[in-house]
Structures are given as structure tokens and as C-alpha cells.
Write an enzyme that holds these catalytic residues in place. Structure first.
Site, PDB file in Angstrom:
ATOM      1  N   SER A 213       0.876  -1.024   0.143  1.00 17.14           N
ATOM      2  CA  SER A 213      -0.021  -0.042  -0.047  1.00 17.14           C
ATOM      3  C   SER A 213       0.815   1.273  -0.247  1.00 17.14           C
ATOM      4  O   SER A 213       1.969   1.232   0.771  1.00 17.14           O
ATOM      5  CB  SER A 213      -0.951   0.143   1.143  1.00 17.14           C
TER       6      SER A 213
ATOM      7  N   TYR B 196      -2.562  -1.391   9.959  1.00 15.74           N
ATOM      8  CA  TYR B 196      -2.333  -1.727   8.677  1.00 15.74           C
ATOM      9  C   TYR B 196      -0.927  -1.215   7.813  1.00 15.74           C
ATOM     10  O   TYR B 196      -0.369  -2.215   7.369  1.00 15.74           O
ATOM     11  CB  TYR B 196      -3.501  -1.008   7.762  1.00 15.74           C
TER      12      TYR B 196
END
Length: 256
Positions: A150, A163
Site C-alpha cells: 500500500s 495496517y
């Protein structure tokens, strides 16, 4: 199937491929000629639709179930995958592993529980780690490992308190494995999507919220699953053979 068929004769496993980015990756690799294992956890109907779409377009695919939130998940997936390879192919060997399965929770450090942290770490880092470990004897020399990370690892998003660190670990794993597996000509890379219109990112799908997000992106729009699939397909192909150990930003220039 349309496309160059750059992966004809190859076998690929894509985790979390029942929807969103994973489904687009599975469909693109199949369009390029690969036999694709479509992994899912609970979305059996959606996974079988992906398989049906691939087969209906002239490709080859099959679905595999495993819960990667469980410590035994990676082992279970390896068992079913290698058994299916043995049934379909001369030997249990494959060429492309895409670790796409992931889960997010938007919360700051104050609101992340230990249970949240453990779940995000298990799915986003621990399961890919042990999946790679168990599959290395079956991955062909000259194969590909592509880990979906990400762009939240390079930009500060306080609501990605658990995350982003898990995905950063996946990128670190990609770099060290690139060196470790280089002698086998296996490339290992991470792809870092930005805001992409998927079920996992509701804001990127919302007409109003996505316009606000687009203002932070150099190319002026949120991404689509196909945008990410194209990058993965390149890395999986022979054209990507000289790229390894990289974290490739696929965000359209978000928050540069």
C-alpha cells in the site's frame, strides 16, 4: 482471450482473488495465458464467478478456499494448491505467486485493540510469509513473487496505525527475499496501490468522496483494480525479469 499471451504455459496463484484488485489480477494473468488458482476465504460464490468469467473467455482457472486469518491458513492453502497442481499438471510446480489477500481497519493507535493488531498482522504479513516459505520448493526457477502492499507505507495516514506497519513489513520481506532468491532467478517485488475503487475502500467508490481524494492524486482520479492488475502482469511477464527487490508505487501519484 485477448492479449499478448505473455504467460502462456505458466501457473499462478492469486490470494484474495474473489473480488476487487485480486479478481482483476487473476483475470489479467489468465488473459495473458496463465492457469490461475483463485484463492478465497468466505466469498465462494464470487470466487467461482471469477473462475467462470475466465473460463468463459477461453482461459483456465480454479478456485481454492483457505482462511488466512488462521495460523493454519497458509498450510491449508499450500496443501490444496499443490494437490490440485499434481492432479492437473505433470508435477506440483508453479510460476507466479501474488500475495494480494489483505484486510484493513481504519483506526488510530488509540483505538486499535490487540485483537485487531494480531488479525491485521496475521493476514497482511504472517500468512504471506509462511505461504512463501512453504511454496518455495514448488516455485519454478525464474518464477515471480509479487506482494501487494500500500502507498500508506510511504505517506503518513494515522488511521492506518496497524495496517501500514504490517504492509511495511511485507515490503521489507520482499527486498530481503529478492537477494535470497536471486540465485534461482526468482524476482520478488511489492506493488503499492493508492486509493483504488474497491469494496475495501468505500471512499474511493463514493462519487463525492472520490472527487476529494482525486485532488490529492497527480493524475486526477482514483485508481481502478485494472490499473493495479496491469502493473502485476508486467512484473509477472518476461519483460519484468530484470526488476526485483522493488516497492513500486501504483497510486497515480497520490500525495507526492
Amino acid at each position: 482471450m485477448v492479449g499478448v499471451r505473455a504467460l502462456a504455459g505458466k501457473v499462478a496463484l492469486v490470494t484474495g482473488a474473489s473480488r476487487g484488485i485480486g479478481a482483476a489480477i487473476a483475470q489479467r494473468l489468465a488473459a495473458d495465458g496463465a492457469i490461475v488458482a483463485v484463492h478465497y476465504n468466505s466469498a465462494a460464490e464470487a470466487a467461482h464467478r471469477v473462475v467462470a468469467d475466465i473460463v468463459g473467455s477461453g482461459g483456465t482457472a480454479f478456485a481454492l478456499q483457505a482462511d488466512l486469518s488462521e495460523p493454519s491458513g497458509a498450510k491449508n492453502l499450500v496443501g490444496t494448491f499443490t494437490a490440485e497442481l499434481t492432479r492437473r499438471c505433470p508435477k506440483a510446480e508453479f510460476d507466479v505467486l501474488v500475495n494480494n489477500a489483505g484486510v484493513s481497519k481504519r483506526a488510530t493507535i488509540e483505538d486499535i485493540t490487540e485483537e485487531d493488531f494480531d488479525r491485521l498482522l496475521q493476514i497482511n504479513l504472517k500468512s504471506p510469509f509462511f505461504l512463501i516459505k512453504a511454496l518455495l520448493p514448488h516455485l519454478s526457477n525464474g518464477g515471480r513473487i509479487i506482494n501487494i502492499s500500500s502507498m500508506g507505507t510511504r505517506a503518513a495516514y494515522p488511521a492506518m496505525a496497524a495496517y501500514a506497519p504490517a504492509k511495511a513489513g511485507l515490503e521489507a520481506l520482499s527486498r530481503l527475499l529478492a537477494v535470497h532468491l536471486g540465485g534461482r532467478r526468482i524476482t520478488v517485488n511489492a506493488v503499492m496501490p493508492g486509493a483504488t475503487a474497491t469494496d475495501m475502500n468505500a471512499n474511493a467508490r463514493d462519487p463525492v468522496a472520490s472527487r476529494a481524494i482525486a485532488e490529492t492524486i497527480a493524475l486526477g482520479r482514483v485508481g481502478t483494480p485494472d490499473d493495479i492488475a496491469k502493473v502485476v502482469a508486467f512484473l509477472a511477464s518476461e519483460d519484468g525479469a530484470w526488476i526485483t527487490g522493488q516497492s513500486i508505487d501504483a497510486s497515480g501519484g497520490q500525495r507526492l
